[in-house]
Structure formats: structure tokens, C-alpha cells
Design a protein around this motif. Structure first.
Motif, PDB file in Angstrom:
ATOM      1  N   PRO A 164       0.810  -1.234   0.000  1.00  0.00           N
ATOM      2  CA  PRO A 164       0.000   0.000   0.000  1.00  0.00           C
ATOM      3  C   PRO A 164       0.840   1.280   0.000  1.00  0.00           C
ATOM      4  CG  PRO A 164      -0.009  -0.986   2.175  1.00  0.00           C
ATOM      5  CD  PRO A 164       0.694  -1.958   1.283  1.00  0.00           C
ATOM      6  N   THR A 165       2.089   1.162   0.448  1.00  0.00           N
ATOM      7  CA  THR A 165       2.923   2.383   0.491  1.00  0.00           C
ATOM      8  C   THR A 165       3.899   2.429  -0.683  1.00  0.00           C
ATOM      9  OG1 THR A 165       4.514   1.254   1.911  1.00  0.00           O
ATOM     10  CG2 THR A 165       2.795   2.538   3.017  1.00  0.00           C
ATOM     11  N   GLY A 166       3.767   1.466  -1.582  1.00  0.00           N
ATOM     12  CA  GLY A 166       4.720   1.340  -2.687  1.00  0.00           C
ATOM     13  C   GLY A 166       4.838   2.580  -3.549  1.00  0.00           C
ATOM     14  N   ASN A 167       3.781   3.364  -3.637  1.00  0.00           N
ATOM     15  CA  ASN A 167       3.818   4.561  -4.489  1.00  0.00           C
ATOM     16  C   ASN A 167       3.796   5.851  -3.668  1.00  0.00           C
ATOM     17  OD1 ASN A 167       4.028   3.690  -7.142  1.00  0.00           O
ATOM     18  ND2 ASN A 167       1.871   3.089  -7.190  1.00  0.00           N
ATOM     19  N   LEU A 168       3.977   5.717  -2.349  1.00  0.00           N
ATOM     20  CA  LEU A 168       3.837   6.911  -1.499  1.00  0.00           C
ATOM     21  C   LEU A 168       5.199   7.413  -1.017  1.00  0.00           C
ATOM     22  CD1 LEU A 168       0.785   5.883   0.758  1.00  0.00           C
ATOM     23  CD2 LEU A 168       0.769   7.043  -1.456  1.00  0.00           C
ATOM     24  N   ASP A 169       5.245   8.728  -0.785  1.00  0.00           N
ATOM     25  CA  ASP A 169       6.460   9.291  -0.184  1.00  0.00           C
ATOM     26  C   ASP A 169       6.424   8.978   1.316  1.00  0.00           C
ATOM     27  OD1 ASP A 169       4.958  11.337   1.260  1.00  0.00           O
ATOM     28  OD2 ASP A 169       4.628  12.229  -0.722  1.00  0.00           O
ATOM     29  N   PRO A 170       7.554   9.181   2.023  1.00  0.00           N
ATOM     30  CA  PRO A 170       7.600   8.806   3.450  1.00  0.00           C
ATOM     31  C   PRO A 170       6.497   9.455   4.281  1.00  0.00           C
ATOM     32  CG  PRO A 170       9.797   9.253   2.644  1.00  0.00           C
ATOM     33  CD  PRO A 170       8.873   9.618   1.539  1.00  0.00           C
ATOM     34  N   GLY A 171       6.206  10.720   4.001  1.00  0.00           N
ATOM     35  CA  GLY A 171       5.171  11.429   4.773  1.00  0.00           C
ATOM     36  C   GLY A 171       3.816  10.761   4.620  1.00  0.00           C
ATOM     37  N   ASN A 172       3.440  10.524   3.386  1.00  0.00           N
ATOM     38  CA  ASN A 172       2.145   9.887   3.129  1.00  0.00           C
ATOM     39  C   ASN A 172       2.123   8.440   3.624  1.00  0.00           C
ATOM     40  OD1 ASN A 172       0.205  11.674   1.885  1.00  0.00           O
ATOM     41  ND2 ASN A 172       1.678  11.878   0.219  1.00  0.00           N
ATOM     42  N   SER A 173       3.278   7.770   3.538  1.00  0.00           N
ATOM     43  CA  SER A 173       3.362   6.388   4.035  1.00  0.00           C
ATOM     44  C   SER A 173       3.052   6.358   5.523  1.00  0.00           C
ATOM     45  CB  SER A 173       4.768   5.822   3.820  1.00  0.00           C
ATOM     46  OG  SER A 173       5.013   5.674   2.455  1.00  0.00           O
ATOM     47  N   THR A 174       3.618   7.306   6.250  1.00  0.00           N
ATOM     48  CA  THR A 174       3.409   7.355   7.700  1.00  0.00           C
ATOM     49  C   THR A 174       1.933   7.592   8.020  1.00  0.00           C
ATOM     50  OG1 THR A 174       5.611   8.286   7.889  1.00  0.00           O
ATOM     51  CG2 THR A 174       4.189   8.477   9.839  1.00  0.00           C
ATOM     52  N   ILE A 175       1.327   8.529   7.286  1.00  0.00           N
ATOM     53  CA  ILE A 175      -0.099   8.826   7.522  1.00  0.00           C
ATOM     54  C   ILE A 175      -0.927   7.565   7.273  1.00  0.00           C
ATOM     55  CG2 ILE A 175      -2.103  10.153   6.687  1.00  0.00           C
ATOM     56  CD1 ILE A 175      -0.052  12.399   5.944  1.00  0.00           C
ATOM     57  N   LEU A 176      -0.654   6.922   6.141  1.00  0.00           N
ATOM     58  CA  LEU A 176      -1.448   5.745   5.789  1.00  0.00           C
ATOM     59  C   LEU A 176      -1.264   4.629   6.814  1.00  0.00           C
ATOM     60  CD1 LEU A 176      -3.295   4.468   3.526  1.00  0.00           C
ATOM     61  CD2 LEU A 176      -1.232   3.245   2.857  1.00  0.00           C
ATOM     62  N   MET A 177      -0.016   4.408   7.197  1.00  0.00           N
ATOM     63  CA  MET A 177       0.238   3.297   8.136  1.00  0.00           C
ATOM     64  C   MET A 177      -0.408   3.557   9.489  1.00  0.00           C
ATOM     65  SD  MET A 177       1.456   1.210   6.163  1.00  0.00           S
ATOM     66  CE  MET A 177       1.396  -0.072   7.402  1.00  0.00           C
ATOM     67  N   SER A 178      -0.479   4.842   9.849  1.00  0.00           N
ATOM     68  CA  SER A 178      -1.141   5.122  11.135  1.00  0.00           C
ATOM     69  C   SER A 178      -2.656   4.872  11.018  1.00  0.00           C
ATOM     70  CB  SER A 178      -0.848   6.546  11.618  1.00  0.00           C
ATOM     71  OG  SER A 178      -1.401   7.457  10.706  1.00  0.00           O
ATOM     72  N   LEU A 179      -3.213   5.101   9.821  1.00  0.00           N
ATOM     73  CA  LEU A 179      -4.644   4.800   9.620  1.00  0.00           C
ATOM     74  C   LEU A 179      -4.888   3.290   9.682  1.00  0.00           C
ATOM     75  CD1 LEU A 179      -5.396   7.295   6.696  1.00  0.00           C
ATOM     76  CD2 LEU A 179      -6.356   7.407   8.999  1.00  0.00           C
ATOM     77  N   VAL A 180      -3.971   2.545   9.061  1.00  0.00           N
ATOM     78  CA  VAL A 180      -4.094   1.080   9.098  1.00  0.00           C
ATOM     79  C   VAL A 180      -3.963   0.600  10.552  1.00  0.00           C
ATOM     80  CG1 VAL A 180      -3.044  -1.111   8.328  1.00  0.00           C
ATOM     81  CG2 VAL A 180      -3.239   0.805   6.732  1.00  0.00           C
ATOM     82  N   GLU A 181      -3.042   1.243  11.258  1.00  0.00           N
ATOM     83  CA  GLU A 181      -2.831   0.889  12.665  1.00  0.00           C
ATOM     84  C   GLU A 181      -4.098   1.150  13.494  1.00  0.00           C
ATOM     85  OE1 GLU A 181      -0.701  -0.681  14.179  1.00  0.00           O
ATOM     86  OE2 GLU A 181      -0.850  -0.121  16.291  1.00  0.00           O
ATOM     87  N   ASP A 182      -4.773   2.265  13.197  1.00  0.00           N
ATOM     88  CA  ASP A 182      -6.037   2.583  13.890  1.00  0.00           C
ATOM     89  C   ASP A 182      -7.078   1.489  13.633  1.00  0.00           C
ATOM     90  OD1 ASP A 182      -5.166   4.870  14.997  1.00  0.00           O
ATOM     91  OD2 ASP A 182      -6.208   6.229  13.594  1.00  0.00           O
ATOM     92  N   PHE A 183      -7.133   1.058  12.366  1.00  0.00           N
ATOM     93  CA  PHE A 183      -8.085  -0.011  12.014  1.00  0.00           C
ATOM     94  C   PHE A 183      -7.779  -1.258  12.837  1.00  0.00           C
ATOM     95  CE2 PHE A 183      -8.774  -3.854   9.390  1.00  0.00           C
ATOM     96  CZ  PHE A 183     -10.151  -3.808   9.266  1.00  0.00           C
ATOM     97  N   HIS A 184      -6.483  -1.558  12.961  1.00  0.00           N
ATOM     98  CA  HIS A 184      -6.051  -2.737  13.728  1.00  0.00           C
ATOM     99  C   HIS A 184      -6.399  -2.584  15.198  1.00  0.00           C
ATOM    100  CE1 HIS A 184      -2.634  -4.828  15.950  1.00  0.00           C
ATOM    101  NE2 HIS A 184      -3.439  -5.803  15.522  1.00  0.00           N
ATOM    102  N   LYS A 185      -6.135  -1.373  15.715  1.00  0.00           N
ATOM    103  CA  LYS A 185      -6.397  -1.141  17.147  1.00  0.00           C
ATOM    104  C   LYS A 185      -7.882  -1.279  17.483  1.00  0.00           C
ATOM    105  CE  LYS A 185      -2.500   1.716  18.474  1.00  0.00           C
ATOM    106  NZ  LYS A 185      -2.012   3.100  18.511  1.00  0.00           N
TER     107      LYS A 185
END
Lengths: 216, 388
Positions: A164-185
């Protein structure tokens, strides 16, 4: 056990050559797991993910969802499995170009009362002012956040994310991963395929594939 | 989201592709409608021309020598009731517009100056409507009782407002109001007088008799004249049928030409449309592989995907058919005015084909999109969605 993968194998033929994508892979995924699948290109990560998602029928073995092999059901049941229990995210986002952000998310809504929920997610993912924009008007980060909402809006049991982060810059990757993390939590189960060490950092289980086999 | 809504949104987004498909359907349907409408106009035109030329089949008593018929008055007669019997027969359908006629030469008609002339008398029975066939516009003469219609040469010998006077077989003088003075150039009719049949029968003392039936022969697969003869003789073996071939051939040629239109051009256009739209649908499915793969990944069934593509084809077929109908009718009307002299103003949309168009074109488009739709259902979503 929510999901059990039992000895699945998958081979592809390219001309006269046979290519092993998965070989006797077995693993168990509990509700609330966050599993990262890593490995080199061609190791079989995506094949495993799509096999879990009901899109790649293994040559042998079973993919058991709540004890029932999803590939031994009628196609209608497998469709329902993908519709209600699985959410997909892809490296290429795959947003419908002729739909707005809101409509792309609605595409995955199977209940009418979801508009408030959609708006909440849109706000949470900083897409509030963009909900009537088309994908061509969005940045890559915005596209992937839209795809993320689309994947989870039907409240699936499992989120399957393919790079999912393959096309994202580090900033956007971090935002996305934190959203995925929220879903997990919030109780969601995540299976994530990625080369990105940052992505794997959130996972509580990491498996590594090599030539179609789990090596770690 | 409702799959139908998704189809509409996709159609509106891919404007060029949608316009190209729609254009193809509109061309096919408008050309088909235009040809059909022009064919109908052409048929009407022929009918009008035929009407001008007269009926093409003559039914005489068997053994009649036509040379005698036109020169002397010794031809046989038969009961005028025969016409009604033929009109009421269920099996008699090769001939239309049955008009019973008593045609007699009258060698010594005296005009108002006392000069004697040879004239021809025609007594017309009202055209018989065939009971078991659809009603048609009348073609025969309609001469009211107590009146006559006189040919141009005779008209010159009758003063305006004066009656037509003739001596009957009983020696009495009969007066008839001149209802119409015909223009010259009508051949034998120029020296003829047309009566209502009953009037002429009374004048000549030939009650209930006629010596000819004029009619219009249909074009039948197994031959016009052959079929008409067979049917007439099956009912009245004492009658025989003769064809006025120049008129009949014109009609036949017209029909053959129309059949060629129907049998070749329209199917050719429709098949071309099917192939083109089939290719365009295939191209569309190819361009949308990822979207279709995504729908599958989200649990959309193959049936729904098939339905969405067929629904799209249905919309194109319906819209293209309707637009094409109006466009084709307009084209037929516009160009038809230049082509058809008699029927120019009556070229109108043929509404009976509108209903066929709105069924046939959606069905055809769905057929043409069937293979692309099946291809769409077999798209490997995993392969497509994992491509970088």
C-alpha cells in the motif's frame, strides 16, 4: 481461528517453464492479528494475499475462513466473503476514474446508512474538501487514503493490503500506516505485503517468503 | 452503489467511446429506417402509379377471344354475383380490388345533333371488399346510380348541363346526369361512357350480367398469374384469367427491388453494426480490466458484471434505435420528396417499425456485447490488480 491456511501451493506456467508461487504454505491468522508478509520480488507474497482474499484458487491445500474452505463454496458464497469480510488495498490504488472520492467509497458500501460513517472517515483521513473530486484531481497520498476508506468502509474482518505504500512518499506512508494501525487497534485484522520496513514495523507478526515457502 | 448507476456514470465519463458506439448504432438504425421508409414510399408510389394505369388482371368467361372482346359484342357473360362469391371466399387471396364490369360496344348512339357514333359502354359494379383480407383503399370506379361519367370525345358532343341520353334495348330513352367529363388521353375510355352497373344492365336488358372482372393481382412466390388462375378456376371453372403484363411487370420489378433492399442492404448494415459495436465493446472491456478486476475484488459477482455490460449495450441499443428512427425518418422524408412525385407529401415516419426498432436494436447490441461481456467475467482480478 478466523483464518487458517493449510498447505496451499500454487504454480504458474510461463511458456514451457513452470514457476512456483507458493509451496505448501500453512499459517493461521487470529482475529486482531497484524501480519506483515515480506520477501523478495516473486517470492509469492501477493499470491498468498490474493489466495487469502479469494481471488487466487490454490492448486492444492485449503484456505479456511471460520472453518470453511472458501474455495469449496459456491461462487456466490466466495463473492459474499470478498464483499463482506475482506477489504483490499493495492499499490496502484485502483480508484474508479469516473467516480468522485465519495462515490469511490460508496462503491464498497452495501448498507444505506453509511453516509455518516463515510463522512467520519473522510474527515479522519483529511479528505473533507475533496469528497466531490475525481481521482485525477487527487495527489497519490489522497488517492491511497480514499482507497483505504473504501477497503474498510464495509467493516471487513480482514484488511488485505498489497504494497500500500509502494507509491507513497515517506510522509504519506506514515499517515497511511497510522490509519491502518487505527483499524487494527479497533479490532481489525491486517495482512500486509510490503518491502517497506516502515510498514512491517507496525505488524505484530512478520513472515518472510522465499521461492513460495515461509522461511521465517 | 447500484450497478446501473455505475454503468451510467461510466458512460458519461468515457464520452468519446460512448459517442462512437452510439453513433454506430444511430447510423445502422437510421439507414435501416430510412431504407424501410423509402421502400414503403416506393411501394405507395408504385401503387399510385398502378392506380393511374389501372388494374392488371382481367377475368373473362372461359374461351373468350380478346380480339372479339374489343371489337364485337359477342363475348360471353356471367352472373355479377360471381364477384361477391369470389370476395367472400376464404381461399381466394391472389387477387385484390375485384371490380365487376359489363363492357359493351354501342354502335348507334345519337348525339344532340342527331349524328350517330359508335361508343363503348362500361357498367361498373361497386368494388368488392374481400371479406377475409385486410381492407384496402378502393381502386375501382365509383359511379353513382342515375349518373354517368363520359369520355372526352363524347363530352364534346354533349352540351354543358345537358343529360346523356341513350336508347335502351327496350326502345325507351334513358336520361343520365353527367357527373364527370373526363379528360382526353384515356384510350378507349375517351369514347366511352361509364355507368353504375345496374343502370347499364337495365339499359341493355342484361340484368345480373357482366362480361369481365378487373382486378389487381398479388405477387406470389409461385407466380402471379399461375396462382390467380388456379384460385379462380377452383371456384369458377367457366372463367379464365388474363394478365396485362406491362403493368404487372412494373409492379413485379418494384417488388423485386424492394426485396433486394430488404434482403441485402438492411442485414448488411445491421451485421456491420454488430461487428463494429462488438469490437468497440471488446476494446472497452480491455480498457477497463482494472475496474472490472476491482469490482470482482470487492465481491461483485460475474453475473452482475455480465449484467452491467449487457445493460450498457441495452442503453446504447435503445438510445441509438430511437435516435436512428427519427433521424432515418427525417432522411427518408427529406430525400423522398425529391424522388417520389405522387407520395412526396405522404412520406411519414412508419410508426409500426418504431416498436420493432426499440426491441431489435437493444437485443442486437446485447448480442454484440455478449462475447466481450463473457471475457469481462473471466478477467483474472488478482493478476490485473497486482500489476504495477
Amino acid at each position: 481461528m478466523m483464518l487458517e491456511i493449510v498447505n496451499i501451493s500454487k504454480r504458474y506456467k510461463k511458456g514451457s517453464e513452470e514457476f512456483i508461487a507458493l509451496e505448501n504454505v500453512s499459517l493461521e491468522i487470529e482475529k486482531g492479528d497484524y501480519m506483515a508478509v515480506t520477501g523478495a520480488s516473486g517470492a509469492g507474497k501477493s499470491t498468498l494475499l490474493y489466495a487469502i482474499g479469494g481471488l487466487i484458487h490454490p492448486d492444492s491445500g485449503e484456505v479456511l475462513y471460520k472453518g470453511r474452505d472458501i474455495y469449496k463454496q459456491k461462487s456466490k458464497v466466495t463473492d459474499e466473503y470478498r464483499k463482506k469480510h475482506v477489504g483490499f488495498m493495492f499499490q496502484q490504488f485502483h480508484l474508479m476514474p469516473y467516480l468522485t472520492v465519495l462515490d469511490n467509497i460508496r462503491l464498497a458500501c452495501y448498507e444505506k446508512h453509511k453516509l455518516d460513517t463515510i463522512n467520519n472517515y473522510i474527515d479522519k483521513c483529511s479528505l473533507t474538501g475533496l469528497k466531490n473530486k475525481y481521482s485525477s484531481e487527487l495527489s497519490v497520498g489522497e488517492k491511497q487514503r480514499t482507497a483505504f476508506i473504501r477497503a474498510i468502509i464495509s467493516n471487513p474482518d480482514i484488511l488485505l493490503a498489497d504494497e500500500p505504500t509502494g507509491n507513497l512518499d515517506p510522509g504519506n506512508s506514515t499517515i497511511l500506516m497510522s490509519l491502518v494501525e487505527d483499524f487494527h487497534k479497533n479490532g481489525g485484522t491486517v495482512v500486509l505485503v510490503s518491502h517497506d520496513p516502515l510498514a512491517a514495523k507496525y505488524a505484530n507478526r512478520i513472515i518472510t517468503l522465499e521461492k513460495g515457502r515461509i522461511v521465517l | 452503489m447500484n450497478p446501473l448507476k455505475l454503468v451510467i456514470k461510466e458512460l458519461l465519463y468515457r464520452k468519446i467511446s460512448s459517442i462512437v458506439i452510439l453513433f454506430t448504432v444511430v447510423v445502422a438504425s437510421s439507414v435501416s429506417v430510412a431504407i424501410y421508409t423509402l421502400s414503403k414510399a416506393s411501394e405507395n408510389e408504385t401503387r399510385k402509379i398502378m392506380r393511374e394505369q389501372g388494374l392488371n388482371l382481367y377475368i373473362f368467361p372461359k374461351g373468350t377471344n380478346l380480339i372479339d372482346f374489343y371489337s364485337i359484342n359477342n363475348t360471353g357473360t356471367f352472373p355479377d354475383k360471381y364477384v361477391d362469391v369470389l370476395a367472400e371466399s376464404k381461399t381466394f387471396d391472389a387477387v385484390r380490388h375485384l371490380t365487376g364490369i359489363l363492357q359493351i360496344k354501342y354502335p348507334d348512339w345519337k348525339d344532340s345533333n342527331g349524328s350517330t357514333h359508335q361508343i363503348v359502354l362500361f357498367g361498373y359494379k361497386d368494388e368488392a371488399q374481400q371479406k377475409y383480407l385486410p381492407e384496402q383503399e378502393l381502386m375501382g370506379f365509383d359511379v353513382k346510380k342515375g349518373t354517368v361519367q363520359v369520355g372526352a370525345l363524347i363530352a364534346k358532343n354533349i352540351k354543358p348541363e345537358a343529360p346523356f341520353i341513350i336508347t335502351g334495348a327496350d326502345g325507351k330513352q334513358y336520361n343520365f346526369k353527367v357527373d364527370k367529363r373526363m379528360e382526353e388521353g384515356r384510350g378507349m375510355m375517351d369514347q366511352g361512357v361509364s355507368f353504375n352497373l345496374e343502370d347499364l344492365q337495365q339499359v341493355l336488358g342484361m340484368q345480373g350480367k357482366i362480361n369481365k372482372i378487373e382486378a389487381l393481382g398479388c405477387v406470389c412466390k409461385d407466380g402471379r398469374i399461375k396462382n390467380a388462375r388456379k384460385q379462380v378456376q377452383a371456384i369458377f371453372s367457366d372463367l379464365e384469367v388474363t394478365e396485362i403484363s406491362s403493368i404487372a411487370d412494373a409492379r413485379e420489378n418494384q417488388r423485386v427491388m424492394m426485396n433486394k433492399y430488404g434482403a441485402f442492404i438492411i442485414p448488411f448494415i445491421i451485421i456491420s453494426c454488430l461487428l463494429i459495436t462488438g469490437l468497440l465493446f471488446y476494446q472497452n472491456v480491455n480498457a477497463r480490466k482494472r475496474e472490472i478486476g476491482l469490482l470482482k475484488a470487492m465481491g461483485t459477482s460475474s453475473y452482475t458484471i455480465l449484467f452491467m455490460i449487457l445493460f450498457k449495450a441495452f442503453i446504447f441499443g435503445l438510445a441509438g434505435g430511437i435516435i436512428g428512427f427519427f433521424k432515418g425518418s427525417w432522411v427518408a422524408e427529406y430525400f423522398g420528396k425529391e424522388i417520389f412525385m405522387f407520395t412526396a407529401l405522404s412520406i411519414k415516419p412508419v410508426w409500426s417499425i418504431f416498436y420493432y426498432i426499440i426491441i431489435i436494436f437493444p437485443v442486437l447490441l446485447m448480442l454484440s456485447s455478449w462475447i466481450p461481456a463473457l471475457i469481462a467475467t473471466r478477467i483474472d482480478a488478482a493478476k490485473i490488480l497486482s500489476q504495477e
